[in-house]
Design a protein around this motif. Structure first.
Motif, PDB file in Angstrom:
ATOM      1  N   TYR A   7      -0.457  55.658   9.906  1.00 14.24           N
ATOM      2  CA  TYR A   7      -1.267  56.570   9.445  1.00 14.24           C
ATOM      3  C   TYR A   7      -0.674  58.154  10.025  1.00 14.24           C
ATOM      4  O   TYR A   7      -0.543  58.999   9.392  1.00 14.24           O
ATOM      5  N   LEU A   8      -0.664  57.961  11.479  1.00 16.27           N
ATOM      6  CA  LEU A   8      -0.235  59.028  12.259  1.00 16.27           C
ATOM      7  C   LEU A   8       1.221  59.610  11.704  1.00 16.27           C
ATOM      8  O   LEU A   8       1.454  60.827  11.484  1.00 16.27           O
ATOM      9  N   GLY A   9       1.960  58.674  11.462  1.00 13.30           N
ATOM     10  CA  GLY A   9       3.405  58.843  11.288  1.00 13.30           C
ATOM     11  C   GLY A   9       3.739  59.296   9.529  1.00 13.30           C
ATOM     12  O   GLY A   9       4.431  60.137   9.463  1.00 13.30           O
ATOM     13  N   SER A  10       2.790  58.942   9.072  1.00 12.87           N
ATOM     14  CA  SER A  10       2.880  59.249   7.688  1.00 12.87           C
ATOM     15  C   SER A  10       2.173  60.204   7.187  1.00 12.87           C
ATOM     16  O   SER A  10       2.457  61.153   6.012  1.00 12.87           O
ATOM     17  N   PHE A  11       1.042  60.402   7.446  1.00 10.82           N
ATOM     18  CA  PHE A  11       0.032  61.384   7.001  1.00 10.82           C
ATOM     19  C   PHE A  11      -0.585  62.477   8.264  1.00 10.82           C
ATOM     20  O   PHE A  11      -1.131  63.448   7.580  1.00 10.82           O
ATOM     21  N   ALA A  12      -0.315  62.313   9.352  1.00 17.52           N
ATOM     22  CA  ALA A  12      -0.955  63.041  10.507  1.00 17.52           C
ATOM     23  C   ALA A  12      -0.085  63.321  11.598  1.00 17.52           C
ATOM     24  O   ALA A  12      -0.436  63.337  12.712  1.00 17.52           O
ATOM     25  N   LEU A  13       1.204  63.605  11.125  1.00 12.22           N
ATOM     26  CA  LEU A  13       2.060  63.780  12.304  1.00 12.22           C
ATOM     27  C   LEU A  13       1.784  64.790  13.304  1.00 12.22           C
ATOM     28  O   LEU A  13       2.106  64.735  14.259  1.00 12.22           O
ATOM     29  N   GLU A  14       1.262  65.959  12.406  1.00 15.06           N
ATOM     30  CA  GLU A  14       1.033  67.251  13.317  1.00 15.06           C
ATOM     31  C   GLU A  14       0.035  66.693  14.626  1.00 15.06           C
ATOM     32  O   GLU A  14      -0.087  67.319  15.598  1.00 15.06           O
ATOM     33  N   ARG A  15      -1.015  65.682  14.417  1.00 12.65           N
ATOM     34  CA  ARG A  15      -1.849  65.166  15.313  1.00 12.65           C
ATOM     35  C   ARG A  15      -0.979  64.732  16.714  1.00 12.65           C
ATOM     36  O   ARG A  15      -1.843  64.894  17.857  1.00 12.65           O
ATOM     37  N   ILE A  16       0.216  64.195  16.605  1.00 16.86           N
ATOM     38  CA  ILE A  16       0.841  63.795  17.897  1.00 16.86           C
ATOM     39  C   ILE A  16       1.782  64.798  18.325  1.00 16.86           C
ATOM     40  O   ILE A  16       2.668  64.448  19.161  1.00 16.86           O
ATOM     41  N   ARG A  17       2.050  65.987  17.748  1.00 16.09           N
ATOM     42  CA  ARG A  17       2.910  67.075  17.981  1.00 16.09           C
ATOM     43  C   ARG A  17       2.846  67.549  19.783  1.00 16.09           C
ATOM     44  O   ARG A  17       3.702  67.313  20.355  1.00 16.09           O
ATOM     45  N   ASP A  18       1.775  67.361  20.168  1.00 14.11           N
ATOM     46  CA  ASP A  18       1.674  67.634  21.591  1.00 14.11           C
ATOM     47  C   ASP A  18       1.632  66.763  22.591  1.00 14.11           C
ATOM     48  O   ASP A  18       1.806  66.750  24.011  1.00 14.11           O
ATOM     49  N   SER A  19       1.983  65.408  21.974  1.00 17.39           N
ATOM     50  CA  SER A  19       2.044  64.200  22.827  1.00 17.39           C
ATOM     51  C   SER A  19       3.504  63.634  23.007  1.00 17.39           C
ATOM     52  O   SER A  19       3.630  62.577  23.828  1.00 17.39           O
ATOM     53  N   VAL A  20       4.325  64.555  22.261  1.00 16.77           N
ATOM     54  CA  VAL A  20       5.777  64.098  22.528  1.00 16.77           C
ATOM     55  C   VAL A  20       6.687  65.331  22.541  1.00 16.77           C
ATOM     56  O   VAL A  20       6.111  66.506  22.328  1.00 16.77           O
ATOM     57  N   SER A  21       7.823  64.935  23.178  1.00 18.62           N
ATOM     58  CA  SER A  21       8.607  66.450  23.229  1.00 18.62           C
ATOM     59  C   SER A  21       9.030  67.118  22.069  1.00 18.62           C
ATOM     60  O   SER A  21       8.804  66.197  20.662  1.00 18.62           O
ATOM     61  N   VAL A  22       9.548  68.251  22.096  1.00 15.47           N
ATOM     62  CA  VAL A  22       9.987  68.796  20.591  1.00 15.47           C
ATOM     63  C   VAL A  22      11.159  68.017  20.172  1.00 15.47           C
ATOM     64  O   VAL A  22      10.967  67.629  18.761  1.00 15.47           O
ATOM     65  N   GLU A  23      12.092  67.554  21.091  1.00  9.69           N
ATOM     66  CA  GLU A  23      12.959  66.740  20.375  1.00  9.69           C
ATOM     67  C   GLU A  23      12.567  65.488  19.633  1.00  9.69           C
ATOM     68  O   GLU A  23      13.100  65.029  18.513  1.00  9.69           O
ATOM     69  N   GLU A  24      11.703  64.677  20.318  1.00  4.25           N
ATOM     70  CA  GLU A  24      11.121  63.424  19.568  1.00  4.25           C
ATOM     71  C   GLU A  24      10.285  63.766  18.256  1.00  4.25           C
ATOM     72  O   GLU A  24      10.573  63.107  17.426  1.00  4.25           O
ATOM     73  N   PHE A  25       9.479  64.666  18.300  1.00  2.00           N
ATOM     74  CA  PHE A  25       8.820  65.283  17.209  1.00  2.00           C
ATOM     75  C   PHE A  25       9.831  65.789  16.176  1.00  2.00           C
ATOM     76  O   PHE A  25       9.725  65.313  14.965  1.00  2.00           O
ATOM     77  N   THR A  26      11.011  66.294  16.200  1.00  2.00           N
ATOM     78  CA  THR A  26      12.237  66.552  15.474  1.00  2.00           C
ATOM     79  C   THR A  26      12.772  65.215  14.710  1.00  2.00           C
ATOM     80  O   THR A  26      12.830  65.267  13.738  1.00  2.00           O
ATOM     81  N   ILE A  27      12.891  64.316  15.581  1.00  2.00           N
ATOM     82  CA  ILE A  27      13.329  63.066  15.154  1.00  2.00           C
ATOM     83  C   ILE A  27      12.244  62.486  14.134  1.00  2.00           C
ATOM     84  O   ILE A  27      12.723  61.841  13.168  1.00  2.00           O
ATOM     85  N   MET A  28      10.925  62.548  14.664  1.00  2.00           N
ATOM     86  CA  MET A  28      10.015  61.818  13.621  1.00  2.00           C
ATOM     87  C   MET A  28       9.865  62.661  12.253  1.00  2.00           C
ATOM     88  O   MET A  28       9.681  62.133  11.543  1.00  2.00           O
ATOM     89  N   GLU A  29      10.011  64.004  12.426  1.00  2.00           N
ATOM     90  CA  GLU A  29       9.919  64.865  10.984  1.00  2.00           C
ATOM     91  C   GLU A  29      11.179  64.418  10.051  1.00  2.00           C
ATOM     92  O   GLU A  29      11.037  64.495   9.107  1.00  2.00           O
ATOM     93  N   SER A  30      12.288  63.966  10.854  1.00  2.00           N
ATOM     94  CA  SER A  30      13.633  63.883  10.104  1.00  2.00           C
ATOM     95  C   SER A  30      13.808  62.488   9.412  1.00  2.00           C
ATOM     96  O   SER A  30      14.746  62.170   8.912  1.00  2.00           O
ATOM     97  N   LEU A  31      12.525  61.373   9.645  1.00  2.00           N
ATOM     98  CA  LEU A  31      12.838  60.305   9.263  1.00  2.00           C
ATOM     99  C   LEU A  31      12.729  60.197   7.635  1.00  2.00           C
ATOM    100  O   LEU A  31      12.009  60.985   7.053  1.00  2.00           O
ATOM    101  N   PRO A  32      13.592  59.286   6.993  1.00  2.00           N
ATOM    102  CA  PRO A  32      13.740  59.393   5.732  1.00  2.00           C
ATOM    103  C   PRO A  32      12.617  58.695   5.173  1.00  2.00           C
ATOM    104  O   PRO A  32      11.787  58.179   5.697  1.00  2.00           O
TER     105      PRO A  32
END
Length: 140
Positions: free
Chosen positions: A27-52
């Motif tokens: 759910y977090l990764g597919s529909f609420a990614l913004e909720r975890i923005r503050d709990s990971v690094s900018v680089e990790e978040f960028t990777i999560m955002e770029s998943l196919p």
């Protein structure tokens, strides 16, 4: 048909709780990614955002077949075995992609491999545990 021991019920309930946590991660990764923005690094978040997009689809298959497998295990149904098999195969796809097709290991180091390896290990265990339960005639 044989009656399962107490460990069977404990394992099945713990596996269900584990898989429900997986649903929450989906759910977090597919529909609420913004909720975890503050709990990971900018680089990790960028990777999560770029998943196919297929990644989320396969992730969904992994977690929902795992949850359904747990419910069927609790209901003592043999159909749990192939569902755990599908869950295992899809877990391998998403975790190997996460580890080897993204830059997560460069960004986070070896610590990035810990959770994927735990997820793979539990998925392997649940597949073979359900298979063993079926062989012991705990499932019908």
């Amino acid at each position: 048909m044989n009656k399962p021991n107490k460990a069977f019920w404990i394992i099945a309930v713990l596996a269900l709780l584990w898989n429900l946590m997986g649903v929450y991660q989906f759910y977090l990764g597919s529909f609420a990614l913004e909720r975890i923005r503050d709990s990971v690094s900018v680089e990790e978040f960028t990777i999560m955002e770029s998943l196919p997009s297929w990644y989320a689809f396969v992730f969904g298959i992994a977690v929902f077949t795992g949850v359904l497998g747990c419910f069927l295990l609790l209901a003592r149904k043999k159909l749990a075995v192939p569902l755990f098999g599908i869950s295992l195969l899809t877990v391998l796809v998403i975790e190997f992609y996460w580890l080897f097709a993204t830059d997560i290991m460069e960004v986070s180091g070896l610590v990035a491999a810990v959770m994927p390896l735990i997820v793979i290990a539990i998925s392997i265990f649940m597949y073979f545990y359900s298979k063993g339960a079926a062989q012991k005639n705990w499932l019908y």
